[in-house]
Design a protein around this motif. Structure first.
Motif, PDB file in Angstrom:
ATOM      1  N   GLY A   1       0.791  -1.220   0.000  1.00 35.74           N
ATOM      2  CA  GLY A   1       0.000   0.000   0.000  1.00 35.74           C
ATOM      3  C   GLY A   1       0.824   1.269   0.000  1.00 35.74           C
ATOM      4  O   GLY A   1       0.271   2.371   0.014  1.00 35.74           O
ATOM      5  N   GLY A   2       2.135   1.150  -0.017  1.00 35.41           N
ATOM      6  CA  GLY A   2       3.004   2.314   0.001  1.00 35.41           C
ATOM      7  C   GLY A   2       3.506   2.667  -1.385  1.00 35.41           C
ATOM      8  O   GLY A   2       3.243   1.958  -2.357  1.00 35.41           O
ATOM      9  N   LYS A   3       4.215   3.766  -1.463  1.00 37.29           N
ATOM     10  CA  LYS A   3       4.825   4.200  -2.722  1.00 37.29           C
ATOM     11  C   LYS A   3       6.278   4.607  -2.491  1.00 37.29           C
ATOM     12  O   LYS A   3       6.664   5.765  -2.674  1.00 37.29           O
ATOM     13  N   PRO A   4       7.098   3.660  -2.078  1.00 35.08           N
ATOM     14  CA  PRO A   4       8.504   4.021  -1.867  1.00 35.08           C
ATOM     15  C   PRO A   4       9.190   4.323  -3.195  1.00 35.08           C
ATOM     16  O   PRO A   4       8.819   3.780  -4.238  1.00 35.08           O
ATOM     17  N   VAL A   5      10.175   5.196  -3.146  1.00 32.90           N
ATOM     18  CA  VAL A   5      11.015   5.414  -4.322  1.00 32.90           C
ATOM     19  C   VAL A   5      11.843   4.149  -4.542  1.00 32.90           C
ATOM     20  O   VAL A   5      12.459   3.636  -3.608  1.00 32.90           O
ATOM     21  N   ILE A   6      11.836   3.645  -5.759  1.00 29.59           N
ATOM     22  CA  ILE A   6      12.677   2.495  -6.087  1.00 29.59           C
ATOM     23  C   ILE A   6      13.866   2.993  -6.901  1.00 29.59           C
ATOM     24  O   ILE A   6      13.699   3.609  -7.953  1.00 29.59           O
ATOM     25  N   VAL A   7      15.051   2.749  -6.384  1.00 28.47           N
ATOM     26  CA  VAL A   7      16.276   3.039  -7.130  1.00 28.47           C
ATOM     27  C   VAL A   7      16.773   1.712  -7.678  1.00 28.47           C
ATOM     28  O   VAL A   7      17.142   0.818  -6.909  1.00 28.47           O
TER      29      VAL A   7
END
Length: 381
Positions: A100-106
């Motif tokens: 349910g989150g929107k972390p930045v993916i590097v």
């Protein structure tokens, strides 16, 4: 580093760039704690087993601000390479969606993604999958080298270093050219990219060098170092490459025996010589006391006990693996501390220990490159 604590998940933490990234985040936490401040990062490092564990992956993503995604497949059968990276990306994308989150993916992509190889296509496909799940910093990386890289595993630098330490003649493709970036620099770029939630592609600079010239440079390092001479470190690339070279010989090639010359006046031995600059100093350590319990990113540092009995302990960051060296002024030997390994010296005798230290650069209070971290993990009360 001030502000709220940021939770960062590092996948592929058992690999080269993943370990360097986790070690740097750990370093920032160590630096903050030493100053009495709160640690800026909640670091979760997952190796392959942790990433493949549904519960551990879900817990790692819960509340995560960013994911530094270094897990991947770069060797195997054609089918394994073609399917592996998209499958890993899909697993992460599904887990991010479920969280349910929107972390930045590097994402640690490769310059091969611009080509038509099976590996390149698999990396490009993986990037597309990740970009559908969350904001994506698509980090396009060249050939990576660095401390703890595995030889004979798609890393020409590590393989050349391994052959040199084994006394073997490395075989190369004389016409090959590589574009090199140190793993620590790649990790730092990834950490910086995690601060920005916009989707974008990031291309890093690299040092272009022929494999023949790379071999020649490493052979020059080896010839000097085995003669107890440090090379010139004025070029940051040479410093990173030399640190990679010397860590490739640790701990099997240590301690380094000193050439002692004796006459009626007594004994004489050269501790270290440098083609660049450096700093030497001497300390005394009282019985039962320790000095150190810290690590460095890139400082080249030598310990040499000239009087008394001591134990030097070295622990690789983020691990429980400790290497111990019993040292004495009666038999002078040198221990050179590898980067990203915390270390200390303990007096285990009845008399003060006198230790000679050498570092490749003058101490700079504004940039000490020193992070407090105990070698021995003491029991918690």
């Amino acid at each position: 580093m001030a502000g709220a604590v940021r939770k960062i998940l590092v996948t592929g933490a058992g690999g080269l760039i993943g370990w360097h990234a986790a070690a740097r985040l750990h370093a920032y936490n160590c630096g903050a704690r030493f100053k009495g401040e709160d640690a800026p990062y909640d670091l979760v490092a997952l190796d392959r087993d942790g990433f493949n564990d549904d519960a551990k992956l879900a817990a790692a993503l819960d509340g995560a601000d960013a994911v530094l995604h270094f897990a991947g497949v770069n060797r195997g059968t054609d089918e394994e390479v073609a399917a592996g990276n998209p499958a890993i990306a899909q697993r992460l994308a599904d887990a991010v969606t479920a969280s349910g989150g929107k972390p930045v993916i590097v994402y640690a992509n490769s310059t091969h993604a611009d080509g038509d190889s099976l590996y390149g296509k698999s990396k490009a496909e993986a990037a597309g999958i990740l970009g559908e799940a969350a904001p994506l910093a698509n980090l396009v990386l060249p050939h990576i080298f660095g401390e703890t890289a595995r030889p004979d595993y798609n890393n020409v630098t590590a393989t050349l270093i391994d052959r040199l330490w084994k006394g073997e003649a490395p075989q190369i493709n004389d016409g090959a050219v590589v574009h090199l970036l140190h793993a620590g620099e790649a990790a730092q770029i990834a950490i910086g990219a995690s601060q920005d939630a916009s989707s974008r592609t990031i291309r890093s600079d690299a040092r272009t060098i022929s494999v023949a010239d790379l071999r020649e440079k490493l052979q020059s390092f080896h010839a000097s170092y085995t003669a107890n001479i440090f090379p010139d470190f004025s070029d940051p690339f040479d410093l990173a490459l030399f640190n990679t070279y010397r860590t490739g010989g640790f701990p099997e090639q240590y301690p380094l025996a000193m050439d002692v010359r004796s006459d009626a006046r007594g004994d004489l031995f050269e501790t270290a010589k440098s083609r660049g600059s450096g700093q030497s100093f001497v300390s005394t350590t009282l019985p039962g006391q320790r000095r150190g319990d810290h690590f460095h990113f890139s400082l080249v540092e030598r310990f040499l006990v000239v009087s008394g009995k001591a134990v030097i302990r070295v622990r690789k960051l983020l691990s429980d693996d400790i290497v111990e060296f019993e040292v004495s002024g009666d038999h002078p030997v040198a221990i050179d501390m590898p980067p990203l390994h915390t270390h200390h010296i303990e007096n285990v005798g009845d008399e003060p220990v006198v230790t000679y230290f050498w570092a490749h650069r003058l101490f700079d209070p504004a940039n000490p490159d020193t992070y407090a971290d105990p070698v021995l993990k003491e029991p918690q009360p």
